[in-house]
Write an enzyme that holds these catalytic residues in place. Structure first.
Site, PDB file in Angstrom:
ATOM      1  N   GLU A   1      -9.842   6.325   2.861  1.00 12.51           N
ATOM      2  CA  GLU A   1     -10.672   5.254   3.384  1.00 12.51           C
ATOM      3  C   GLU A   1      -9.769   4.050   3.609  1.00 12.51           C
ATOM      4  O   GLU A   1      -8.697   3.961   3.024  1.00 12.51           O
ATOM      5  CB  GLU A   1     -11.762   4.882   2.376  1.00 12.51           C
ATOM      6  CG  GLU A   1     -11.322   3.934   1.246  1.00 12.51           C
ATOM      7  CD  GLU A   1     -10.286   4.500   0.284  1.00 12.51           C
ATOM      8  OE1 GLU A   1     -10.173   5.749   0.210  1.00 12.51           O
ATOM      9  OE2 GLU A   1      -9.573   3.709  -0.355  1.00 12.51           O
TER      10      GLU A   1
ATOM     11  N   SER B   1       1.339  -9.722  -1.367  1.00 11.40           N
ATOM     12  CA  SER B   1       1.084  -8.288  -1.232  1.00 11.40           C
ATOM     13  C   SER B   1       1.183  -7.771   0.192  1.00 11.40           C
ATOM     14  O   SER B   1       1.375  -6.587   0.415  1.00 11.40           O
ATOM     15  CB  SER B   1      -0.301  -7.958  -1.796  1.00 11.40           C
ATOM     16  OG  SER B   1      -1.275  -8.773  -1.177  1.00 11.40           O
TER      17      SER B   1
ATOM     18  N   LYS C   1       0.799  -1.223   0.000  1.00  7.87           N
ATOM     19  CA  LYS C   1       0.000   0.000   0.000  1.00  7.87           C
ATOM     20  C   LYS C   1       0.837   1.281   0.000  1.00  7.87           C
ATOM     21  O   LYS C   1       0.435   2.292  -0.552  1.00  7.87           O
ATOM     22  CB  LYS C   1      -0.947   0.000   1.199  1.00  7.87           C
ATOM     23  CG  LYS C   1      -2.024  -1.078   1.125  1.00  7.87           C
ATOM     24  CD  LYS C   1      -3.032  -0.739   0.061  1.00  7.87           C
ATOM     25  CE  LYS C   1      -4.197  -1.712   0.026  1.00  7.87           C
ATOM     26  NZ  LYS C   1      -5.117  -1.403  -1.078  1.00  7.87           N
TER      27      LYS C   1
END
Lengths: 393, 259
Positions: free
Chosen positions: A106, A376, A84
């Site tokens: 968010e 990930s 991220k």
């Protein structure tokens, strides 16, 4: 204005009040995306703050057990524990260049919120994160992490109390504070230019893999497998390979099965079984009822629990360039344990879906002889969920 | 009745239009006709009847909660058009909803359902002018007004583009943010009203909840005031709803009649 669509998907389905902000963002991104100073600064943060490049690890034990050569792209080793930060550093830096002072975001699992908190704090922003109240309960550690970094976390009690409601609230905040605020979307969803911009910032994953796999194997892999909720880690690793002869497989959350109640799906497989529709700023494949009301989605992993999917992924699926696959909660949980035991790497429940698909499909030959899994995120954040589930069983 | 006719009629009487928003099916499907009648008795000139969507991003908590109540009560597009067709009212009705419900039903079918049930216009807050061609063409063909919004942040260039597409009236968003009651009418509101230069009627909404605010909006040059959340709050209270809706409408309409 650049093209806002991917085939028939994408676009800008937002209130008029956001159109000038999107225009401004688009112009800002066009101005800086190739600016040498911006790129130099971005690379500095990616390297020294985020810890890139991440290894491409040959998972020898897993490879041996499943009879195909498996590499893991170790995005779990990025600062914060997931891919991220690639995107949040990029967008926060862009927002800074554009003169914004406040970030809103968010978050589903809390990974994107945490990554926004890291980037926002480091670059001097006032940062606000909206998170479904259901998610703040099941991801408490991430809430603490954000708060410790000085970010304000707003639990969202409306609707299904998950990611899509958090997006609605973040949009409302942006609509009310658009002059000084950048809305830092965490996936390749929402109105143009977000899907393009987030894809570009996440493409660092695929670009590294391209180089690393050539060094290690002297060729591109037969297939690349990534989990997809909104789809940012998937498009990030896929995008640099779109023109290459590599099979691209997006694994969605099958939840508790491909079934439905009146206003909810028991899964989150919008790419596999969703329909053409408009959700949160973009036309894409979505989970909806016969009238077009958005169905709540479901998954063991908060990060995949989303009723839509990035418009570019929907387009790639339409034209057959990407293969959507589904892995249910139980299979993901099994893969979570399998990778932990076999390789000593605890994967995020999101990434466990990709691992599970490889475990299942390796034998069939669908994946070929050389496979890259996008790992990930790391699974530390999910321990509470997993332990809770297993105590119950 | 066409929106243009209504605005003309009011203009000739030197009156400002009062547009009243409520969500169809809130708190239940049977109540909606009586709620609409109360608003009309109080003097509402145009009714904006919301068709609830699961993810109303342009709306604040008040109308989102109304949408949730209406959806729980079983409101859906089929029932909506049936309800509208059975309304016995003499004022123009405008459907306010989100684009996915139209897209899913099929643009043509949705617009034809509007015509046959007696809807005069459509407001779609998540459909900016850029994405509206298919719907706009269909609306033109069927004679349904498609109403676009402008906001304080909308540039003069965009205002011009939007004015070239809107029909019936132009919906001016009075301030930044989502729908909901607020206590201030800011300078930004006067600025945006004066920047919208057109013969098309200008209706101003978002944050107008009482006669005093409506008066300021009218002074700033509005041809119509849109009140929504204040009515929805009354409905949500469940307390003497019809009487209070009528009273509030009467109060606000009174300032629309002064010259």
């Amino acid at each position: 204005m650049s093209d806002t669509k991917y085939g028939k998907y994408g676009g800008q389905f937002v209130p008029e009040i956001l159109m000038p902000a999107l225009e401004e963002l688009e112009q800002g991104y066009e101005k800086y995306r190739n600016d040498p100073q911006f790129l130099e600064e971005l690379n500095y943060y990616l390297k020294d703050f985020a810890g890139r490049e991440t290894p491409l690890y040959h998972a020898r034990n897993l490879s041996k057990k499943y009879g195909t050569k498996i590499y893991l792209k170790r995005e779990d080793l990025v600062h914060g524990g997931a891919h991220k930060l690639n995107n949040t550093i990029g967008q926060a830096l862009l927002a800074k260049y554009m003169g914004k002072t406040r970030l809103v975001a968010e978050t589903g699992a809390g990974q994107h919120g945490t990554a926004t908190a890291m980037a926002g704090t480091n670059l001097g922003f006032e940062t606000h994160v909206y998170m479904g109240a259901k998610d703040t309960e099941r991801q408490r550690m991430n809430v603490y992490r954000m708060e410790i970094m000085g970010t304000e976390v707003h639990p969202v009690e409306s609707g299904s109390r998950t990611l899509k409601d958090a997006i609605n609230e973040a949009l409302r905040d942006w609509v009310s504070n658009v002059e000084n605020t950048h809305y830092l979307i965490g996936s390749v969803v929402g109105p143009h230019p977000y899907p393009m911009m987030v894809r570009d910032f996440q493409s660092v994953i695929g670009n590294e893999v391209k180089q690393q796999i050539m060094e290690k194997e002297g060729r591109y892999p037969d297939s690349i497998v990534a989990c997809a909720g909104g789809g940012s880690n998937a498009i990030g690793i896929f995008y640099p390979f779109i023109e290459e002869d590599v099979k691209l497989i997006a694994v969605e959350a099958g939840g508790k099965g491909m079934k439905y109640t009146k206003d909810a799906a028991l899964h989150s497989a919008s790419l596999s079984v969703g329909e053409d529709g408009v959700l949160q700023g973009a036309r894409t494949r979505i989970l909806q009822d016969e009238y077009g009301q958005i169905l709540e989605s479901s998954s063991i992993s908060a990060g995949l629990d989303y009723s839509g999917v990035g418009p570019e992924l929907a387009h790639l699926a339409d034209i057959g360039r990407l293969l959507p696959r589904v892995v249910n909660d139980d299979m993901a949980l099994e893969a979570f344990h399998e990778l932990s035991r076999v390789e000593g790497i605890i994967p995020a429940l999101e990434s466990s879906h990709a691992v599970a698909h490889v475990m299942e499909a390796a034998e069939s030959g669908e994946l070929g002889e050389l496979v890259v899994i996008n790992l990930s995120g790391r699974g530390d954040k999910d321990l509470e969920t997993v332990i809770g589930l297993e105590r119950r069983n | 009745m066409k929106l243009a006719e209504k605005f003309n009629e009011l203009k000739n009487r030197n009156e400002t239009a009062l547009l009243a928003y409520v969500c169809a099916g809130d708190p239940d499907i049977d109540s909606t006709p009586r709620i609409v009648e109360s608003l009309i008795r109080g003097g509402a000139d145009i009714i904006e009847l919301g068709l609830p969507f699961s993810d109303p991003v342009a709306d604040g908590p008040t109308i989102q909660a109304a949408s949730e109540r209406a959806l729980s009560a079983g409101m859906n597009p089929d029932r909506y058009f049936e309800l509208v067709a059975n309304l016995d009212v003499q004022v123009p009705l405008v459907c306010m909803t989100y684009y996915n419900l139209i897209y899913k039903r099929g643009i043509e079918k949705f617009v034809k359902d509007c015509v046959s049930s007696g809807i005069s216009g459509l407001i779609i807050p998540d459909l900016p002018a850029e994405e509206s061609n298919d719907l706009a063409n269909c609306c033109t063909q069927e004679g349904v007004d498609l109403i676009f919004l402008v906001a304080p942040v909308t540039t003069d260039e965009r205002i011009e583009m939007i004015l070239s597409k809107t029909s019936g009236f132009v919906y001016i968003v009075s301030r930044l943010g989502v729908t909901g009651t607020r206590s201030d009418v800011t300078a930004a509101t006067s600025d945006i009203i004066s920047r919208v230069r057109t013969d098309i009627p200008k209706a101003v909404g978002f944050g107008i909840s009482n006669a005093e605010q409506a008066a300021k909006i009218i002074d700033a040059g509005a041809d119509g005031v849109i009140v929504g959340s204040a009515f929805v709050d009354i409905i949500a209270s469940g307390d003497n709803v019809e009487k209070r809706l009528e009273d509030l409408t009467t109060e606000i309409k009174a300032v629309c009649r002064r010259d």
